[in-house]
Design a protein around this motif. Structure first.
Motif, PDB file in Angstrom:
ATOM      1  N   HIS A 127       0.853  -1.223  -0.031  1.00  0.00           N
ATOM      2  CA  HIS A 127      -0.021  -0.161   0.016  1.00  0.00           C
ATOM      3  C   HIS A 127       0.966   1.216  -0.098  1.00  0.00           C
ATOM      4  O   HIS A 127       2.070   1.308   0.430  1.00  0.00           O
ATOM      5  CB  HIS A 127      -0.935   0.023   1.188  1.00  0.00           C
TER       6      HIS A 127
ATOM      7  N   LYS B 113      -3.761   3.778  -0.669  1.00  0.00           N
ATOM      8  CA  LYS B 113      -4.176   2.985  -1.472  1.00  0.00           C
ATOM      9  C   LYS B 113      -3.429   1.697  -1.905  1.00  0.00           C
ATOM     10  O   LYS B 113      -2.285   1.770  -1.924  1.00  0.00           O
ATOM     11  CB  LYS B 113      -4.612   3.763  -2.608  1.00  0.00           C
ATOM     12  N   SER B 114      -4.189   0.604  -2.419  1.00  0.00           N
ATOM     13  CA  SER B 114      -3.560  -0.421  -2.548  1.00  0.00           C
ATOM     14  C   SER B 114      -2.650  -0.462  -3.923  1.00  0.00           C
ATOM     15  O   SER B 114      -3.121   0.331  -5.022  1.00  0.00           O
ATOM     16  CB  SER B 114      -4.306  -1.659  -2.996  1.00  0.00           C
TER      17      SER B 114
END
Length: 68
Positions: free
Chosen positions: A52, A58-59
């Motif tokens: 992340h 966010k991934s």
């Protein structure tokens, strides 16, 4: 073989060794840049080992970045 030709051969061998050392050192520096990637969402430079983004969270696993 004379002493001059032996010295010349040794000098060429020394230059070859130094050139190979320099090329290997340069390749290691270039390879180090592959350990990082930029988050497509916020632009932060993040390690490729992280799943992340460290900034936005966010991934990064599902993101596919086209390579040149």
């Amino acid at each position: 073989m004379s002493a001059i030709s032996i010295s010349f051969v040794l000098l060429i061998a020394l230059f070859a060794i130094l050139l190979l050392y320099w090329v290997r050192k340069l390749q290691r520096q270039v390879a180090g840049y592959g350990l990082q990637r930029m988050c497509p969402f916020c632009g932060l430079i993040t390690s490729r080992l992280k799943a992340h983004c460290l900034e936005c969270g966010k991934s990064l696993i599902a993101v596919s970045v086209p390579q040149k």
